[in-house]
Design a protein around this motif. Structure first.
Motif, PDB file in Angstrom:
ATOM      1  N   PRO A  77     -29.660 -22.538  36.089  1.00 27.84           N
ATOM      2  CA  PRO A  77     -29.176 -21.247  35.580  1.00 27.84           C
ATOM      3  C   PRO A  77     -29.510 -21.099  34.095  1.00 27.84           C
ATOM      4  O   PRO A  77     -29.801 -22.083  33.416  1.00 27.84           O
ATOM      5  N   PRO A  78     -29.453 -19.863  33.586  1.00 26.24           N
ATOM      6  CA  PRO A  78     -29.783 -19.642  32.173  1.00 26.24           C
ATOM      7  C   PRO A  78     -28.908 -20.487  31.252  1.00 26.24           C
ATOM      8  O   PRO A  78     -27.714 -20.652  31.491  1.00 26.24           O
ATOM      9  N   THR A  79     -29.531 -21.039  30.237  1.00 22.72           N
ATOM     10  CA  THR A  79     -28.833 -21.858  29.258  1.00 22.72           C
ATOM     11  C   THR A  79     -28.813 -21.113  27.932  1.00 22.72           C
ATOM     12  O   THR A  79     -29.824 -20.531  27.539  1.00 22.72           O
ATOM     13  N   VAL A  80     -27.667 -21.127  27.274  1.00 21.31           N
ATOM     14  CA  VAL A  80     -27.538 -20.472  25.973  1.00 21.31           C
ATOM     15  C   VAL A  80     -27.297 -21.551  24.930  1.00 21.31           C
ATOM     16  O   VAL A  80     -26.480 -22.458  25.131  1.00 21.31           O
ATOM     17  N   GLN A  81     -28.035 -21.468  23.835  1.00 23.73           N
ATOM     18  CA  GLN A  81     -27.776 -22.386  22.725  1.00 23.73           C
ATOM     19  C   GLN A  81     -27.678 -21.589  21.436  1.00 23.73           C
ATOM     20  O   GLN A  81     -28.218 -20.496  21.322  1.00 23.73           O
ATOM     21  N   TYR A  82     -26.967 -22.173  20.498  1.00 23.38           N
ATOM     22  CA  TYR A  82     -26.764 -21.542  19.199  1.00 23.38           C
ATOM     23  C   TYR A  82     -27.378 -22.420  18.132  1.00 23.38           C
ATOM     24  O   TYR A  82     -27.334 -23.648  18.213  1.00 23.38           O
ATOM     25  N   SER A  83     -27.959 -21.771  17.133  1.00 27.43           N
ATOM     26  CA  SER A  83     -28.509 -22.519  16.007  1.00 27.43           C
ATOM     27  C   SER A  83     -28.209 -21.762  14.724  1.00 27.43           C
ATOM     28  O   SER A  83     -28.012 -20.550  14.724  1.00 27.43           O
ATOM     29  N   ILE A  84     -28.172 -22.520  13.648  1.00 29.56           N
ATOM     30  CA  ILE A  84     -27.911 -21.941  12.341  1.00 29.56           C
ATOM     31  C   ILE A  84     -29.207 -21.330  11.813  1.00 29.56           C
ATOM     32  O   ILE A  84     -30.285 -21.873  12.038  1.00 29.56           O
ATOM     33  N   THR A  85     -29.106 -20.201  11.165  1.00 28.92           N
ATOM     34  CA  THR A  85     -30.278 -19.519  10.606  1.00 28.92           C
ATOM     35  C   THR A  85     -30.547 -20.043   9.189  1.00 28.92           C
ATOM     36  O   THR A  85     -29.681 -20.707   8.597  1.00 28.92           O
ATOM     37  N   PRO A  86     -31.699 -19.746   8.640  1.00 31.39           N
ATOM     38  CA  PRO A  86     -31.944 -20.099   7.240  1.00 31.39           C
ATOM     39  C   PRO A  86     -30.882 -19.488   6.303  1.00 31.39           C
ATOM     40  O   PRO A  86     -30.457 -20.125   5.336  1.00 31.39           O
ATOM     41  N   HIS A  87     -30.424 -18.290   6.641  1.00 34.12           N
ATOM     42  CA  HIS A  87     -29.361 -17.652   5.848  1.00 34.12           C
ATOM     43  C   HIS A  87     -28.075 -18.482   5.937  1.00 34.12           C
ATOM     44  O   HIS A  87     -27.373 -18.676   4.947  1.00 34.12           O
ATOM     45  N   GLY A  88     -27.772 -18.982   7.127  1.00 34.04           N
ATOM     46  CA  GLY A  88     -26.601 -19.849   7.304  1.00 34.04           C
ATOM     47  C   GLY A  88     -26.750 -21.158   6.555  1.00 34.04           C
ATOM     48  O   GLY A  88     -25.803 -21.665   5.952  1.00 34.04           O
ATOM     49  N   LEU A  89     -27.966 -21.708   6.573  1.00 31.77           N
ATOM     50  CA  LEU A  89     -28.227 -22.961   5.843  1.00 31.77           C
ATOM     51  C   LEU A  89     -28.075 -22.792   4.335  1.00 31.77           C
ATOM     52  O   LEU A  89     -27.829 -23.759   3.622  1.00 31.77           O
ATOM     53  N   SER A  90     -28.193 -21.547   3.862  1.00 30.71           N
ATOM     54  CA  SER A  90     -28.028 -21.320   2.423  1.00 30.71           C
ATOM     55  C   SER A  90     -26.603 -21.573   1.964  1.00 30.71           C
ATOM     56  O   SER A  90     -26.337 -21.635   0.765  1.00 30.71           O
ATOM     57  N   LEU A  91     -25.673 -21.776   2.901  1.00 28.69           N
ATOM     58  CA  LEU A  91     -24.284 -22.105   2.566  1.00 28.69           C
ATOM     59  C   LEU A  91     -24.072 -23.608   2.372  1.00 28.69           C
ATOM     60  O   LEU A  91     -22.945 -24.044   2.138  1.00 28.69           O
ATOM     61  N   GLU A  92     -25.132 -24.398   2.435  1.00 26.53           N
ATOM     62  CA  GLU A  92     -25.016 -25.852   2.335  1.00 26.53           C
ATOM     63  C   GLU A  92     -24.298 -26.283   1.054  1.00 26.53           C
ATOM     64  O   GLU A  92     -23.407 -27.127   1.084  1.00 26.53           O
ATOM     65  N   LYS A  93     -24.654 -25.700  -0.079  1.00 24.19           N
ATOM     66  CA  LYS A  93     -24.016 -26.066  -1.346  1.00 24.19           C
ATOM     67  C   LYS A  93     -22.538 -25.698  -1.341  1.00 24.19           C
ATOM     68  O   LYS A  93     -21.711 -26.428  -1.870  1.00 24.19           O
ATOM     69  N   VAL A  94     -22.224 -24.565  -0.734  1.00 28.29           N
ATOM     70  CA  VAL A  94     -20.822 -24.143  -0.640  1.00 28.29           C
ATOM     71  C   VAL A  94     -20.039 -25.155   0.195  1.00 28.29           C
ATOM     72  O   VAL A  94     -18.937 -25.563  -0.176  1.00 28.29           O
ATOM     73  N   LEU A  95     -20.606 -25.567   1.337  1.00 21.81           N
ATOM     74  CA  LEU A  95     -19.939 -26.553   2.195  1.00 21.81           C
ATOM     75  C   LEU A  95     -19.769 -27.885   1.479  1.00 21.81           C
ATOM     76  O   LEU A  95     -18.719 -28.522   1.590  1.00 21.81           O
ATOM     77  N   ASP A  96     -20.800 -28.310   0.751  1.00 20.63           N
ATOM     78  CA  ASP A  96     -20.699 -29.564  -0.005  1.00 20.63           C
ATOM     79  C   ASP A  96     -19.585 -29.486  -1.042  1.00 20.63           C
ATOM     80  O   ASP A  96     -18.766 -30.401  -1.147  1.00 20.63           O
ATOM     81  N   GLU A  97     -19.555 -28.413  -1.803  1.00 16.39           N
ATOM     82  CA  GLU A  97     -18.525 -28.261  -2.834  1.00 16.39           C
ATOM     83  C   GLU A  97     -17.141 -28.162  -2.221  1.00 16.39           C
ATOM     84  O   GLU A  97     -16.180 -28.731  -2.740  1.00 16.39           O
ATOM     85  N   LEU A  98     -17.019 -27.460  -1.101  1.00 23.36           N
ATOM     86  CA  LEU A  98     -15.732 -27.356  -0.418  1.00 23.36           C
ATOM     87  C   LEU A  98     -15.293 -28.722   0.093  1.00 23.36           C
ATOM     88  O   LEU A  98     -14.111 -29.076   0.005  1.00 23.36           O
TER      89      LEU A  98
END
Length: 112
Positions: A77-98
């Motif tokens: 059956p159809p499989t759905v997957q989710y991935s982070i976008t480059p825009h989402g990856l731009s939050l890396e510094k925010v996540l690190d600081e948090l």
């Protein structure tokens, strides 16, 4: 101390950012996806405490804010997957600081 220069414009951009990642779960979902794309059930396991209903709601919001992309794979059956976008990856510094702030905060509040 935070600068108050350009306060209305700064407040607007902070509000926009908070609306995109507001809530208890969105940043944790992005963190879980930062390693590799995942299917819904794997995400549910990787974000302890989130219900399927809440995960679905948060993924739709993250997708609307272009932080996550939903991909339907050509399988049966159809499989759905989710991935982070480059825009989402731009939050890396925010996540690190948090993360670092959270460590200091936990130590301060809990004593160790």
């Amino acid at each position: 101390m935070l600068s108050q220069a350009g306060c209305p414009k700064t407040m607007l951009s902070i509000r926009d950012a908070l609306e995109a990642v507001e809530g208890r779960w969105k940043l944790l979902i992005l963190f879980a996806l930062s390693e590799k794309p995942k299917r819904f059930k794997q995400l549910a396991k990787d974000v302890p405490g989130i219900t399927d209903k809440m995960l679905s709601k948060e993924l739709k919001s993250l997708e609307a804010n272009q932080l996550v992309v939903r991909e339907v794979l050509d399988t049966f059956p159809p499989t759905v997957q989710y991935s982070i976008t480059p825009h989402g990856l731009s939050l890396e510094k925010v996540l690190d600081e948090l993360h670092f702030w959270g460590l200091v905060h936990r130590k301060r509040i809990m004593g160790s």
